[in-house]
Design an enzyme around this catalytic site. Sequence first.
Site, short mmCIF file in Angstrom:
data_model
loop_
_atom_site.label_atom_id
_atom_site.label_comp_id
_atom_site.label_asym_id
_atom_site.label_seq_id
_atom_site.Cartn_x
_atom_site.Cartn_y
_atom_site.Cartn_z
N ASP A 48 -0.57 -16.06 3.71
CA ASP A 48 -1.79 -15.92 2.91
C ASP A 48 -2.92 -16.73 3.53
OD1 ASP A 48 -0.28 -14.48 1.11
OD2 ASP A 48 0.10 -16.20 -0.20
N1 URA Z 1 4.90 -16.75 0.43
C1 URA Z 1 3.68 -16.83 -0.14
O1 URA Z 1 3.56 -16.80 -1.34
N2 URA Z 1 2.63 -16.95 0.67
C2 URA Z 1 2.71 -17.03 2.02
O2 URA Z 1 1.69 -17.16 2.70
C3 URA Z 1 3.99 -16.95 2.59
C4 URA Z 1 5.07 -16.82 1.78
#
Ligand code: URA
Length: 245
Positions: free
Chosen positions: A103
């Site tokens: 993310d």
């Molecule tokens: N899980 C998440 O919620 N976000 C990420 O960036 C990676 C794994």
Amino acid sequence: MRLDKVLEQQQVGSRKAVRRLFQRGLVCVNNQIVREEGFNVEPALHTVVVAGKQLDFTGHAYFMLNKPQGVVTAVKDSEHTTVIDLIRAEERTPKLYPVGRLDRDTEGLLLITDNGQLGYELMHPEKKVVKRYEVVVNGALDELDYQRFAEGITFIGGEQCQPAELTILTSSPEESRAYLDIKEGKFHQVKKMFLSVGKKVVFLKRLSMGPLSLTTELAPGMYRRLNASELKQLMPYFETKNRNE
Ligand code: URA
């Protein structure tokens, strides 16, 4: 890189001529005859000799990036800096892409490569590649949370996760820190898993993926090429099983 592609890149001969070289046992990798055209080789790991002549070939690119917050895991984006933008122009090739997705507000280990097959293999759910995350949440974590992760979290809505391992490092009613090891890669998986046990993730960083671990010298935003030892450990995930290794 596939051996037949290397021979093609090196203009060793026509497709037919290359096939004949394999059939006649004139293609050697690290002093062993290889007859499999799809055998994978990397210049850092392999010496390729064809009809007695050593090839000087270039392989795929493999970068370990410590993704900083605020950067998107994409090849192109009209609004935000992408992880590919962080690769210096002289090292950036058109086929580079990030393996898996973090993310925008997540930081940590991201593999960037132009080896499409490797990314596919590493992300394939059946491979069950373990990803370790460092997580900070806004509440206490305890033995019950550990058990719920170990049994397999069910998201609000019913989607079931595979068992995951929670290692609680510190815990207090305001803030807790933990490692979480998961073997799958659902969308926003870590954040949704913690939400399912009533906690909000306030910091998330990927520390490892399969045999690759983020090394401490890489500050957020920095990257480096994988070394020979890391490439060797990635070998089992390559397209064709290299049987005589
Ligand atoms: N899980 C998440 O919620 N976000 C990420 O960036 C990676 C794994």
